[in-house]
Design a protein around this motif. Structure first.
Motif, PDB file in Angstrom:
ATOM      1  N   LEU A   1       0.808  -1.216   0.000  1.00 31.42           N
ATOM      2  CA  LEU A   1       0.000   0.000   0.000  1.00 31.42           C
ATOM      3  C   LEU A   1       0.846   1.274   0.000  1.00 31.42           C
ATOM      4  N   CYS A   2       1.984   1.247   0.670  1.00 29.59           N
ATOM      5  CA  CYS A   2       2.795   2.469   0.819  1.00 29.59           C
ATOM      6  C   CYS A   2       3.746   2.711  -0.351  1.00 29.59           C
ATOM      7  N   PHE A   3       4.342   1.661  -0.887  1.00 25.73           N
ATOM      8  CA  PHE A   3       5.351   1.824  -1.935  1.00 25.73           C
ATOM      9  C   PHE A   3       4.822   2.547  -3.178  1.00 25.73           C
ATOM     10  N   PRO A   4       3.710   2.107  -3.785  1.00 28.45           N
ATOM     11  CA  PRO A   4       3.266   2.811  -4.999  1.00 28.45           C
ATOM     12  C   PRO A   4       2.795   4.238  -4.711  1.00 28.45           C
ATOM     13  N   ALA A   5       2.208   4.447  -3.547  1.00 27.89           N
ATOM     14  CA  ALA A   5       1.774   5.804  -3.214  1.00 27.89           C
ATOM     15  C   ALA A   5       2.975   6.730  -3.079  1.00 27.89           C
ATOM     16  N   ALA A   6       4.047   6.243  -2.470  1.00 24.25           N
ATOM     17  CA  ALA A   6       5.256   7.062  -2.336  1.00 24.25           C
ATOM     18  C   ALA A   6       5.876   7.347  -3.701  1.00 24.25           C
ATOM     19  N   VAL A   7       5.902   6.357  -4.574  1.00 25.65           N
ATOM     20  CA  VAL A   7       6.465   6.563  -5.907  1.00 25.65           C
ATOM     21  C   VAL A   7       5.636   7.572  -6.689  1.00 25.65           C
ATOM     22  N   VAL A   8       4.317   7.453  -6.608  1.00 25.71           N
ATOM     23  CA  VAL A   8       3.442   8.383  -7.330  1.00 25.71           C
ATOM     24  C   VAL A   8       3.629   9.807  -6.810  1.00 25.71           C
ATOM     25  N   LEU A   9       3.803   9.951  -5.507  1.00 20.91           N
ATOM     26  CA  LEU A   9       3.975  11.284  -4.944  1.00 20.91           C
ATOM     27  C   LEU A   9       5.365  11.865  -5.197  1.00 20.91           C
ATOM     28  N   LEU A  10       6.397  11.039  -5.236  1.00 20.31           N
ATOM     29  CA  LEU A  10       7.765  11.541  -5.335  1.00 20.31           C
ATOM     30  C   LEU A  10       8.304  11.652  -6.754  1.00 20.31           C
ATOM     31  N   VAL A  11       7.802  10.858  -7.671  1.00 21.49           N
ATOM     32  CA  VAL A  11       8.298  10.909  -9.056  1.00 21.49           C
ATOM     33  C   VAL A  11       7.437  11.887  -9.842  1.00 21.49           C
ATOM     34  N   PRO A  12       8.030  12.962 -10.340  1.00 20.54           N
ATOM     35  CA  PRO A  12       7.210  13.980 -11.011  1.00 20.54           C
ATOM     36  C   PRO A  12       6.712  13.581 -12.400  1.00 20.54           C
ATOM     37  N   SER A  13       7.300  12.551 -13.011  1.00 18.72           N
ATOM     38  CA  SER A  13       6.895  12.186 -14.369  1.00 18.72           C
ATOM     39  C   SER A  13       5.702  11.245 -14.429  1.00 18.72           C
ATOM     40  N   VAL A  14       5.115  10.917 -13.286  1.00 14.36           N
ATOM     41  CA  VAL A  14       3.945  10.033 -13.285  1.00 14.36           C
ATOM     42  C   VAL A  14       2.726  10.847 -13.708  1.00 14.36           C
ATOM     43  N   THR A  15       2.039  10.352 -14.727  1.00 16.97           N
ATOM     44  CA  THR A  15       0.816  11.027 -15.169  1.00 16.97           C
ATOM     45  C   THR A  15      -0.353  10.614 -14.280  1.00 16.97           C
ATOM     46  N   PRO A  16      -1.391  11.433 -14.181  1.00 15.35           N
ATOM     47  CA  PRO A  16      -2.530  11.054 -13.343  1.00 15.35           C
ATOM     48  C   PRO A  16      -3.202   9.753 -13.783  1.00 15.35           C
ATOM     49  N   VAL A  17      -3.314   9.536 -15.081  1.00 17.78           N
ATOM     50  CA  VAL A  17      -3.955   8.307 -15.569  1.00 17.78           C
ATOM     51  C   VAL A  17      -3.097   7.096 -15.222  1.00 17.78           C
ATOM     52  N   GLY A  18      -1.784   7.208 -15.425  1.00 17.56           N
ATOM     53  CA  GLY A  18      -0.894   6.108 -15.078  1.00 17.56           C
ATOM     54  C   GLY A  18      -0.883   5.832 -13.583  1.00 17.56           C
ATOM     55  N   ALA A  19      -0.959   6.913 -12.782  1.00 19.83           N
ATOM     56  CA  ALA A  19      -0.967   6.754 -11.326  1.00 19.83           C
ATOM     57  C   ALA A  19      -2.228   6.037 -10.867  1.00 19.83           C
ATOM     58  N   VAL A  20      -3.371   6.430 -11.409  1.00 22.61           N
ATOM     59  CA  VAL A  20      -4.632   5.788 -11.022  1.00 22.61           C
ATOM     60  C   VAL A  20      -4.614   4.314 -11.424  1.00 22.61           C
ATOM     61  N   PHE A  21      -4.112   4.030 -12.611  1.00 24.53           N
ATOM     62  CA  PHE A  21      -4.060   2.650 -13.086  1.00 24.53           C
ATOM     63  C   PHE A  21      -3.133   1.809 -12.209  1.00 24.53           C
ATOM     64  N   ALA A  22      -1.942   2.336 -11.904  1.00 27.16           N
ATOM     65  CA  ALA A  22      -0.983   1.593 -11.077  1.00 27.16           C
ATOM     66  C   ALA A  22      -1.516   1.396  -9.661  1.00 27.16           C
ATOM     67  N   LEU A  23      -2.113   2.435  -9.087  1.00 29.66           N
ATOM     68  CA  LEU A  23      -2.654   2.312  -7.729  1.00 29.66           C
ATOM     69  C   LEU A  23      -3.831   1.338  -7.682  1.00 29.66           C
ATOM     70  N   ALA A  24      -4.619   1.298  -8.748  1.00 34.32           N
ATOM     71  CA  ALA A  24      -5.720   0.326  -8.800  1.00 34.32           C
ATOM     72  C   ALA A  24      -5.180  -1.096  -8.855  1.00 34.32           C
ATOM     73  N   ILE A  25      -4.132  -1.310  -9.636  1.00 31.36           N
ATOM     74  CA  ILE A  25      -3.510  -2.641  -9.716  1.00 31.36           C
ATOM     75  C   ILE A  25      -2.968  -3.051  -8.351  1.00 31.36           C
ATOM     76  N   TYR A  26      -2.311  -2.123  -7.661  1.00 27.85           N
ATOM     77  CA  TYR A  26      -1.746  -2.437  -6.347  1.00 27.85           C
ATOM     78  C   TYR A  26      -2.848  -2.697  -5.315  1.00 27.85           C
ATOM     79  N   THR A  27      -3.952  -1.983  -5.414  1.00 32.78           N
ATOM     80  CA  THR A  27      -5.064  -2.225  -4.489  1.00 32.78           C
ATOM     81  C   THR A  27      -5.649  -3.619  -4.710  1.00 32.78           C
ATOM     82  N   ILE A  28      -5.827  -3.998  -5.958  1.00 34.26           N
ATOM     83  CA  ILE A  28      -6.333  -5.333  -6.277  1.00 34.26           C
ATOM     84  C   ILE A  28      -5.348  -6.396  -5.800  1.00 34.26           C
ATOM     85  N   LEU A  29      -4.061  -6.153  -6.015  1.00 34.26           N
ATOM     86  CA  LEU A  29      -3.041  -7.097  -5.566  1.00 34.26           C
ATOM     87  C   LEU A  29      -3.051  -7.233  -4.050  1.00 34.26           C
TER      88      LEU A  29
END
Length: 129
Positions: A80-108
Motif C-alpha cells: 500500500l505504501c510503496f506505490p503511493a510514495a512513488v506516485v507522490l515523489l516521481v514527477p513524471s507520473v501522469t494522473p492516468v498512469g498513477a490511477v491505473f498503477a494504484l488500482a492494480i496495487y489495491t487489487i493485488l
C-alpha cells in the motif's frame, strides 16, 4: 464504433502497420524512468513472489505462525505504501498512469490478503482420518 472498427480493419492491409512495435519496446527499455507507471506494475510481481515464498515456508514449518504473520503484515503494508510514495515523489507520473498503477496495487493487496487467509485456514484444518 462501427466506422472506427471498419477503419481499424481496413488500414493494415492497405497501408501496412504504421507503428513499429520494436521501436516502442526499445524506447521503453532505453529510458524506463520515463515510464514510471508500467515500471510500478512490473515491480508488483515482487510482492506476490514474497508472499508465495512466505507461504511455502509456513507450509513447510520452517517459519513460525507469529513471524509469518508479522512478515505478511509488513509485505501488505509495503504494497500500500510503496506505490503511493512513488506516485507522490516521481514527477513524471501522469494522473492516468498513477490511477491505473494504484488500482492494480489495491487489487493485488486484496488478493494477497485473501491468499494469506485461505492458506492459514488450510494449515489450521485438521487432517482427514
Amino acid at each position: 464504433v462501427l466506422s472506427n472498427a471498419r477503419l481499424f480493419l481496413e488500414t493494415p492491409p492497405r497501408y501496412g502497420i504504421l507503428v513499429d512495435p520494436i521501436q516502442v519496446v526499445s524506447l521503453f527499455l532505453k529510458d524506463p524512468y520515463s515510464w514510471p507507471a508500467p515500471c510500478l506494475i512490473i515491480v508488483a510481481n515482487a510482492f506476490a513472489v514474497v508472499t508465495l515464498s512466505l507461504e511455502r515456508r509456513l507450509a513447510a514449518g520452517t517459519l513460525s505462525e507469529g513471524a509469518g504473520a508479522a512478515l505478511h503484515a509488513l509485505n501488505l503494508l509495503s504494497i500500500l505504501c510503496f506505490p503511493a510514495a512513488v506516485v507522490l515523489l516521481v514527477p513524471s507520473v501522469t494522473p492516468v498512469g498513477a490511477v491505473f498503477a494504484l488500482a492494480i496495487y489495491t487489487i493485488l493487496f486484496l488478493k494477497l490478503f485473501s491468499f494469506r487467509d485461505v492458506n492459514k485456514w488450510c494449515r489450521e484444518r485438521p487432517p482427514k482420518p
